[in-house]
Write an enzyme that holds these catalytic residues in place. Structure first.
Site, PDB file in Angstrom:
ATOM      1  N   ARG A 191       0.838  -1.208   0.000  1.00  0.00           N
ATOM      2  CA  ARG A 191       0.000   0.000   0.000  1.00  0.00           C
ATOM      3  C   ARG A 191       0.870   1.253   0.000  1.00  0.00           C
ATOM      4  NH1 ARG A 191      -1.483   1.819   4.648  1.00  0.00           N
ATOM      5  NH2 ARG A 191      -2.155  -0.154   5.545  1.00  0.00           N
ATOM      6  N   TYR A 200     -18.260  15.776 -14.641  1.00  0.00           N
ATOM      7  CA  TYR A 200     -18.542  14.347 -14.535  1.00  0.00           C
ATOM      8  C   TYR A 200     -19.554  14.117 -13.407  1.00  0.00           C
ATOM      9  CZ  TYR A 200     -17.986   9.383 -13.816  1.00  0.00           C
ATOM     10  OH  TYR A 200     -18.237   8.048 -13.670  1.00  0.00           O
ATOM     11  N   ASP A 206      -9.176  18.468 -14.055  1.00  0.00           N
ATOM     12  CA  ASP A 206      -9.454  17.093 -14.462  1.00  0.00           C
ATOM     13  C   ASP A 206      -9.162  17.021 -15.962  1.00  0.00           C
ATOM     14  OD1 ASP A 206     -10.661  14.729 -15.397  1.00  0.00           O
ATOM     15  OD2 ASP A 206     -12.141  14.719 -13.789  1.00  0.00           O
ATOM     16  N   LYS A 242     -10.273   5.903 -18.780  1.00  0.00           N
ATOM     17  CA  LYS A 242     -10.643   6.442 -20.076  1.00  0.00           C
ATOM     18  C   LYS A 242      -9.440   6.375 -21.037  1.00  0.00           C
ATOM     19  CE  LYS A 242     -14.218   7.061 -17.534  1.00  0.00           C
ATOM     20  NZ  LYS A 242     -14.602   8.322 -16.935  1.00  0.00           N
TER      21      LYS A 242
HETATM   22  C1  LIG Z   1     -14.981   8.722 -15.579  1.00  0.00           C
HETATM   23  C2  LIG Z   1     -14.585  10.026 -15.059  1.00  0.00           C
HETATM   24  C3  LIG Z   1     -14.273  10.207 -13.699  1.00  0.00           C
HETATM   25  C4  LIG Z   1     -14.398   9.073 -12.694  1.00  0.00           C
HETATM   26  O1  LIG Z   1     -13.459   8.065 -12.933  1.00  0.00           O
HETATM   27  P1  LIG Z   1     -13.676   6.500 -12.649  1.00  0.00           P
HETATM   28  O2  LIG Z   1     -12.419   5.898 -13.180  1.00  0.00           O
HETATM   29  O3  LIG Z   1     -14.912   6.087 -13.383  1.00  0.00           O
HETATM   30  O4  LIG Z   1     -13.846   6.341 -11.185  1.00  0.00           O
HETATM   31  C5  LIG Z   1     -13.849  11.452 -13.289  1.00  0.00           C
HETATM   32  N1  LIG Z   1     -13.745  12.483 -14.149  1.00  0.00           N
HETATM   33  C6  LIG Z   1     -14.041  12.348 -15.462  1.00  0.00           C
HETATM   34  C7  LIG Z   1     -13.912  13.518 -16.376  1.00  0.00           C
HETATM   35  C8  LIG Z   1     -14.475  11.121 -15.954  1.00  0.00           C
HETATM   36  O5  LIG Z   1     -14.782  10.994 -17.250  1.00  0.00           O
END
Ligand SMILES: *Cc1c(COP(=O)(O)O)cnc(C)c1O
Length: 382
Positions: free
Chosen positions: A51, A103, A175, A200
């Site tokens: 961890r 999101y 983000d 993604k």
């Molecule tokens: C999918 C997404 C998240 C969350 O991520 P996960 O991997 O699904 O937990 C956060 N921000 C954006 C812009 C996203 O597309």
């Protein structure tokens, strides 16, 4: 020529190559060991407990920091695990200013979880820097921006927002899931922390759930590492290896995503059944020229509007090549109905005010041949 002088594409391809000194492995090994022998009392090999630190994760985290141009990268078991850890940096009574074109899961955890602990958030149109400035309170500690926004692809001015954050001594958090550092480098505009859902584009194959934080400086990186180690939402070593493998082809994939998305956006724009297309690459998109200034291309995400909700539903039912599924950024093209899926947790009146209604479809353009994608859209629309 040393590693630091290589182009980014070369550095990505070479992540971990030959770094396992004992074997010289080209593909850096997966170290599943949960714990490590101590050479003596008070001594460590550098690895004590997985961890806290893991060799495979370390290679990945260093590559992520390098890719964004930050001091410290941290890998988590999902984007939401990364965001949760990030929000724990703040205290009760603190206030965040957040993009309203956001999101849905980020909205949900702020509204329904962190709110309970006294961390307050205001949602503003971050494409309007004046609105952002107006939302800042004495207790505001950070601005969290998604640009381009989700699902309407609005573009926020990173330079202006970065200056605003510095002026108010707030953290600037971006983000960067939609564009990735291949196209947009938030640290160059004054960001302090970059967030990714690596599920993604960074993962890119719809077969991995992962999240990333990158801190611009060591101190903040150390603080976020403390929180990562304290909360434990780490990315397992097997998944770290998979993400390393994915990163090696990121520039190639992104280039193709961009090219195909541009062609599809133009095709949709002239289609009689489509009333609007949201893609920053189109000249009539309000963020087009700003996007050209702060990103090197427009990405692979676009949204569009059918004339009736029935049409949108029919498109989703008729698609054959493109999958009707949530998520984005994979090699496979995916289409969603944000009002029901990704943004279902945003209260209806807020959603409708933002323009997220039952006619809005979001397309994550994959790596299939563009003519096949257009043929699929064409048959689904007609
Ligand atoms: C999918 C997404 C998240 C969350 O991520 P996960 O991997 O699904 O937990 C956060 N921000 C954006 C812009 C996203 O597309």
């Amino acid at each position: 020529m040393s590693r630091q002088n290589w182009n980014r594409t070369s550095r990505l391809v070479q992540i971990g190559t030959g770094r396992d000194e004992r074997t010289g492995a080209i593909s850096f090994p997966i170290y599943p060991s949960a714990t490590y022998r101590h050479p003596g009392v008070g001594q460590s090999t550098g690895y004590d407990y997985t961890r806290s630190n893991n060799p495979t994760r370390e290679v990945l985290e260093q590559a992520l920091a390098d890719l964004e141009g930050g001091a410290r990268g941290l890998a988590f078991s999902s984007g939401m695990a990364a965001l949760t850890t990030l929000f724990l940096h703040f205290s009760s009574g603190d206030h965040l200013v957040v993009s309203q074109d956001l999101y849905g899961g980020t909205y949900r955890i702020l509204d329904q979880v962190f709110n309970k602990f006294g961390l307050r958030s205001s949602y503003v149109d971050t494409t309007d820097s004046t609105a952002v400035a107006a939302a800042i309170r004495p207790e505001t500690r950070a601005l969290l921006v998604e640009t381009p926004g989700n699902p309407l692809l609005g573009v926020a001015d990173l330079k202006v927002l970065g200056e605003l954050c510095r002026e108010h001594e707030m953290l600037f958090i971006v983000d960067n899931t939609f564009l990735t550092p291949i196209l947009q480098r938030p640290f160059e505009f004054g960001a302090d922390i970059v967030v990714h859902s690596a599920t993604k584009y960074l993962g890119g194959h719809s077969d991995l759930c992962a999240g990333v934080l990158v801190a611009r400086d060591e101190d903040l990186g150390e603080r976020l590492y403390f929180l990562q180690n304290s909360t434990g939402g780490i990315l397992p070593p097997q998944d770290c290896w998979l993400l390393i493998r994915s990163l090696k082809t990121l520039p190639l994939r992104i280039e193709r995503h961009c090219r195909t998305a541009m062609t599809i956006a133009r095709w949709l724009q002239q289609h009689e059944k489509i009333s609007a297309v949201y893609f920053p690459g189109l000249e009539n998109h309000p963020g087009h020229s700003l996007s050209q200034r702060q990103a090197s291309d427009f990405g692979g995400m676009l949204s569009f509007r059918t004339r009736t909700p029935e049409q949108a539903r029919r498109v989703l039912e008729r698609l054959q090549l493109i999958s009707f599924a949530e998520s984005l950024g994979g090699v496979e093209s995916l289409m969603t109905l944000p009002a029901v899926q990704t943004h279902g947790d945003i209260p209806e009146q807020d959603r409708l005010r933002l323009g997220i209604d039952d006619c809005l479809l979001r397309l994550s353009v994959g790596l299939e041949e563009v003519e096949d994608l257009i043929a699929d859209l064409d048959q689904a629309l007609n």
